[in-house]
Design a protein around this motif. Structure first.
Motif, mmCIF file in Angstrom:
data_model
loop_
_atom_site.group_PDB
_atom_site.id
_atom_site.type_symbol
_atom_site.label_atom_id
_atom_site.label_comp_id
_atom_site.label_asym_id
_atom_site.label_seq_id
_atom_site.Cartn_x
_atom_site.Cartn_y
_atom_site.Cartn_z
ATOM 1 N N GLU A 1 36.159 46.947 28.797
ATOM 2 C CA GLU A 1 35.668 45.578 28.745
ATOM 3 C C GLU A 1 36.605 44.669 29.550
ATOM 4 O OE1 GLU A 1 32.833 44.708 27.362
ATOM 5 O OE2 GLU A 1 32.476 46.784 26.714
ATOM 6 N N VAL A 2 36.101 43.492 29.911
ATOM 7 C CA VAL A 2 36.897 42.566 30.720
ATOM 8 C C VAL A 2 38.227 42.255 30.042
ATOM 9 C CG1 VAL A 2 36.988 40.244 31.696
ATOM 10 C CG2 VAL A 2 34.856 41.541 31.789
ATOM 11 N N GLU A 3 38.182 41.979 28.745
ATOM 12 C CA GLU A 3 39.401 41.603 28.022
ATOM 13 C C GLU A 3 40.457 42.705 28.063
ATOM 14 O OE1 GLU A 3 36.365 41.473 26.853
ATOM 15 O OE2 GLU A 3 35.959 39.313 26.689
ATOM 16 N N LEU B 1 29.911 38.715 40.407
ATOM 17 C CA LEU B 1 29.557 38.414 39.017
ATOM 18 C C LEU B 1 30.801 38.341 38.143
ATOM 19 C CD1 LEU B 1 26.385 40.666 38.542
ATOM 20 C CD2 LEU B 1 26.454 38.171 38.683
ATOM 21 N N LEU B 2 31.744 39.254 38.379
ATOM 22 C CA LEU B 2 32.983 39.263 37.609
ATOM 23 C C LEU B 2 33.755 37.965 37.831
ATOM 24 C CD1 LEU B 2 35.154 40.680 35.887
ATOM 25 C CD2 LEU B 2 36.041 41.683 38.012
ATOM 26 N N CYS B 3 33.910 37.561 39.076
ATOM 27 C CA CYS B 3 34.664 36.350 39.382
ATOM 28 C C CYS B 3 33.969 35.114 38.809
ATOM 29 C CB CYS B 3 34.849 36.201 40.886
ATOM 30 S SG CYS B 3 35.993 37.389 41.618
ATOM 31 N N ALA B 4 32.664 35.080 38.904
ATOM 32 C CA ALA B 4 31.919 33.938 38.357
ATOM 33 C C ALA B 4 32.143 33.809 36.858
ATOM 34 C CB ALA B 4 30.435 34.089 38.667
ATOM 35 N N GLY B 5 32.171 34.924 36.158
ATOM 36 C CA GLY B 5 32.413 34.889 34.726
ATOM 37 C C GLY B 5 33.835 34.506 34.388
ATOM 38 N N LEU B 6 34.800 35.035 35.156
ATOM 39 C CA LEU B 6 36.205 34.756 34.881
ATOM 40 C C LEU B 6 36.566 33.301 35.163
ATOM 41 C CD1 LEU B 6 37.744 38.019 36.372
ATOM 42 C CD2 LEU B 6 37.740 37.350 33.958
ATOM 43 N N LYS B 7 35.893 32.683 36.128
ATOM 44 C CA LYS B 7 36.174 31.280 36.451
ATOM 45 C C LYS B 7 35.834 30.355 35.284
ATOM 46 C CE LYS B 7 34.690 29.864 40.474
ATOM 47 N NZ LYS B 7 33.843 29.749 41.682
ATOM 48 N N VAL C 1 42.280 28.606 37.116
ATOM 49 C CA VAL C 1 42.430 29.087 38.490
ATOM 50 C C VAL C 1 42.366 30.607 38.497
ATOM 51 C CG1 VAL C 1 43.894 29.152 40.545
ATOM 52 C CG2 VAL C 1 43.921 27.124 39.078
ATOM 53 N N VAL C 2 41.588 31.167 39.430
ATOM 54 C CA VAL C 2 41.561 32.607 39.663
ATOM 55 C C VAL C 2 42.044 32.846 41.092
ATOM 56 C CG1 VAL C 2 40.150 34.693 39.828
ATOM 57 C CG2 VAL C 2 39.650 32.985 38.071
ATOM 58 N N LEU C 3 43.132 33.603 41.229
ATOM 59 C CA LEU C 3 43.693 33.930 42.541
ATOM 60 C C LEU C 3 43.321 35.357 42.909
ATOM 61 C CD1 LEU C 3 47.320 32.506 42.063
ATOM 62 C CD2 LEU C 3 45.410 31.407 43.239
ATOM 63 N N LEU C 4 42.787 35.542 44.108
ATOM 64 C CA LEU C 4 42.438 36.872 44.607
ATOM 65 C C LEU C 4 43.520 37.332 45.569
ATOM 66 C CD1 LEU C 4 38.646 36.321 45.387
ATOM 67 C CD2 LEU C 4 39.655 37.238 43.295
ATOM 68 N N ASP C 5 44.215 38.385 45.206
ATOM 69 C CA ASP C 5 45.260 38.948 46.054
ATOM 70 C C ASP C 5 44.627 40.001 46.949
ATOM 71 O OD1 ASP C 5 47.924 39.499 46.973
ATOM 72 O OD2 ASP C 5 47.834 41.333 45.785
#
Length: 226
Positions: free
Chosen positions: A51-53, A85-91, A96-100
């Motif tokens: 799961e995401v968590e 979809l993952l990034c949209a949910g995490l935002k 702030v969501v940083l993509l490395d």
């Protein structure tokens, strides 16, 4: 950059998540002092293995800074739509969501246009890196986020006087983006991040990262270069 900016944003009161996408070359867990806490990574998450968590690990440098680590294996097959979809949910759960993103034009160029609200191109003051940064900007012309900025890393006026780059303007002109921040060439960065420790708040690199974080949040801050 992600560790320094992420820590500065977290210290300013933001909840921050870093998603590490350099598959097979995981390293942010070491820099964030959370290598012993990683159980599930991005590969497990995108394959449905957790799961995401379960894939989110709180860093060892600040309680408001978390990480989804890159998979240890470089064999990660996924659909960009799934990552969107993952990034949209995490935002929705983080300020702030940083993509490395990994170096190179392949994955980074493909993902930037689909996932990012803002693009930060990192370049060091040397001709090869400057040209590579300019190529990335040219490749993304007409695509990707409208907000694009240059981050100059490992800058030293003394070093530039001895090298092939005269000043910061050479880097800015070569890459072709407005400057948002300059990180000095300081061994404290290597020593602290290499040991999973935060930078001393009163150090020059910490001040530089604070200024960048503030600019990203819409504040005016002066540039500071060693």
């Amino acid at each position: 950059m992600c560790v320094g900016i992420g820590t500065a944003l977290a210290r300013a009161g933001n909840s921050v998540l870093i998603i590490e996408l350099d598959c097979g070359l995981r390293g942010l867990d070491l820099m964030l002092g959370s290598q012993d806490e990683i159980v599930y990574d991005l590969g497990d998450l995108l394959s449905g293995g957790c799961e995401v968590e379960q894939a989110i690990t709180v860093s060892g440098v600040h309680e408001r800074l978390a990480l989804i680590a890159a998979p240890a294996s470089h064999h990660l097959a996924f659909q960009i739509g799934d990552l969107e979809l993952l990034c949209a949910g995490l935002k929705k759960g983080f300020d702030v969501v940083l993509l490395d993103l990994p170096a190179g034009l392949g994955l980074s160029a493909g993902l930037t246009g689909r996932l990012a609200d803002r693009l930060l191109v990192v370049a060091t003051p040397d001709p090869v890196c400057i040209r590579d940064g300019g190529r990335l900007v040219s490749l993304l012309s007409g695509e990707g986020p409208e907000k694009r900025h240059l981050l100059i890393n490992r800058a030293s006026y003394k070093g530039m006087k001895k090298g092939l780059v005269r000043d910061l303007d050479d880097v800015i002109d070569g890459v072709g983006l407005p400057l948002i921040g300059v990180i000095p060439d300081d061994e404290a960065i290597t020593l602290c991040f290499g040991n999973g420790k935060p930078l001393p708040p009163d150090s020059l690199p910490a001040a530089a990262f604070r200024n960048i974080a503030a600019r990203l949040m819409g504040e005016y801050r002066p540039l500071a270069v060693q």
